[in-house]
Write a protein that holds these residues in place. Structure first.
Motif, PDB file in Angstrom:
ATOM      1  N   MET A   1      -0.660  -0.248  -9.575  1.00 50.94           N
ATOM      2  CA  MET A   1      -1.655  -1.110 -10.703  1.00 50.94           C
ATOM      3  C   MET A   1      -1.436   0.166 -12.389  1.00 50.94           C
ATOM      4  SD  MET A   1      -4.863  -1.718 -12.412  1.00 50.94           S
ATOM      5  CE  MET A   1      -5.495  -3.214 -10.406  1.00 50.94           C
ATOM      6  N   ASN A   2      -0.170  -0.373 -12.805  1.00 54.91           N
ATOM      7  CA  ASN A   2       0.230   0.374 -14.458  1.00 54.91           C
ATOM      8  C   ASN A   2      -1.313   0.833 -15.181  1.00 54.91           C
ATOM      9  OD1 ASN A   2       0.335  -2.395 -15.510  1.00 54.91           O
ATOM     10  ND2 ASN A   2       2.529  -2.392 -15.711  1.00 54.91           N
ATOM     11  N   ILE A   3      -0.932   1.060 -16.439  1.00 57.11           N
ATOM     12  CA  ILE A   3      -2.034   1.316 -17.048  1.00 57.11           C
ATOM     13  C   ILE A   3      -2.380  -0.077 -18.088  1.00 57.11           C
ATOM     14  CG2 ILE A   3      -0.599   2.298 -19.132  1.00 57.11           C
ATOM     15  CD1 ILE A   3      -3.991   4.144 -17.843  1.00 57.11           C
ATOM     16  N   SER A   4      -1.401  -0.748 -18.400  1.00 53.18           N
ATOM     17  CA  SER A   4      -1.601  -1.633 -19.025  1.00 53.18           C
ATOM     18  C   SER A   4      -2.095  -2.652 -18.540  1.00 53.18           C
ATOM     19  CB  SER A   4      -0.234  -1.863 -19.584  1.00 53.18           C
ATOM     20  OG  SER A   4       0.415  -2.431 -18.615  1.00 53.18           O
ATOM     21  N   THR A   5      -2.198  -3.152 -17.483  1.00 50.70           N
ATOM     22  CA  THR A   5      -2.721  -4.166 -16.379  1.00 50.70           C
ATOM     23  C   THR A   5      -4.517  -3.189 -16.414  1.00 50.70           C
ATOM     24  OG1 THR A   5      -0.745  -4.680 -14.990  1.00 50.70           O
ATOM     25  CG2 THR A   5      -3.103  -4.820 -14.047  1.00 50.70           C
ATOM     26  N   LEU A   6      -4.469  -1.795 -16.470  1.00 56.70           N
ATOM     27  CA  LEU A   6      -5.527  -1.618 -16.251  1.00 56.70           C
ATOM     28  C   LEU A   6      -6.390  -1.659 -17.445  1.00 56.70           C
ATOM     29  CD1 LEU A   6      -7.315   0.613 -13.981  1.00 56.70           C
ATOM     30  CD2 LEU A   6      -6.105   2.567 -15.377  1.00 56.70           C
TER      31      LEU A   6
END
Length: 49
Positions: A1-6
């Motif tokens: 999970m990348n930062i933008s999804t988080l």
């Protein structure tokens, strides 16, 4: 999970939490939404006045 999804997930969770909190506060104060089955009828009396 990348930062933008988080980040998007956190924003969605915050908005959902705010909506639930608002509904809970309205219910606790005796206000109700339109057409809910658990409505005590207080909102209908306020509209008629």
């Amino acid at each position: 999970m990348n930062i933008s999804t988080l980040l998007v997930l956190l924003i969605v969770l915050l908005l959902m939490g705010a909506a639930v909190r608002s509904i809970y506060k309205n219910k606790k104060e005796g206000k109700c939404c339109s057409g809910c089955s658990g409505c005590p009828g207080n909102c209908h009396k306020e509209r008629q006045q």
